[in-house]
Write an enzyme that holds these catalytic residues in place. Sequence first.
Site: not given
Length: 386
Positions: A75, A182, A203-204, A240, A326
């Site tokens: 992001t 992705q 990274g994730h 940092t 929903c």
Amino acid sequence: MDLIKPIYADYNATTPVDPAVSAEMIPCLTEIFGNPSSNHYYGRLAKEAVDRARRQVADSIGCTPREIIFTSGGTESNNMAIVGSAFANRHHGNHIITDVVEHPAVLQPCKYLERQGFRVTYLPVDSYGMVSVDDVKNAITDDTILITIMHANNEVGTIEPIAEVGELAKELGVNFHTDAAQSLGKIPVNVDDLAVDLLTIAGHKVYAPKGIGALYIREGTEIHPIIRGASQEFGLRAGTEAVASMVALGKAVQIATESLEMVFSTVRQLRERLYELIIMDAPAVRFNGHPTEHLPNTLNIAFPGVTGPDLLGQTPEVAASPGSACHAASCEPSPVLKAMGVEEAFAIGSIRLSLGRWSREDEIDEIAELLTARYERMLAGHVHTV
């Protein structure tokens, strides 16, 4: 009540941290604890670790280390690329081109820029979720300063024609950004082959921890920092350095690059097996996405006659993502599926199954058996359907 530990089939949402990545982080949480800006033994150790990680990320996408800026994740990288590039180049124009199936981390910065006086063109996609290169070409004006199109869609897995758009942007002198969150680790990602000026890494999505990412900025591309302070990250991203997380990302992308061919082949076979097993027992099911230009791990399928959330709710043994939201008595299809023109009955019954490095064949067989059995049961009226 005992909790069921489901089979994980949501790798596009996040990946578990690779044990080799965790092991690489541990020294940075103990003895390599210095501030990389400190000019003493402890600081130099930390700086060497950061420099090594930067080289690893750079090598994985074919650029120089100085072109890699570490961020807090995809992001922030997208915001830096889009907002930072827009403000840096405002004297050249105020027009940005993107498309309607981008991740919110791209669409929301574009909406923000519209409120700042920029003009944004949101291109449509075809029934496969793919952007037309001709549409991009026709949208470019003398005021266009940035094109941002994702490398691969997170919901349906469609791979966009990034190299073709990149060559067009280069020819016309327009900065080009792609969100590769992705795609990295699933298909080849090389900044020169893709002809991009800016590229986002999360990274994730590549078996590193959450909270770390990177932005590739081609040398000579102007960017205004969006986080201001001291001179870390070549003056473009103050704060940092999160040494352990940076080291983790470096190791993760190195592993992803080295194992790409093996993972691509293995995971693709599992994905194809999963679809074949599901369609065999539930022939009414429909595939969403491009038949050939898609990520090897992603399977977005529609189960007509039920809703995705209901189907997954009836199948707690499988952890996956629904393609609709929903609320009370109504369901809202995914904006991506709506943009693709998927019929509502199919859109609200869609789910995304995304596989990864630790997916196994026996799990694939079990997922298919569970989903098709629960689907048939729901259609038979034994549980709530739409």
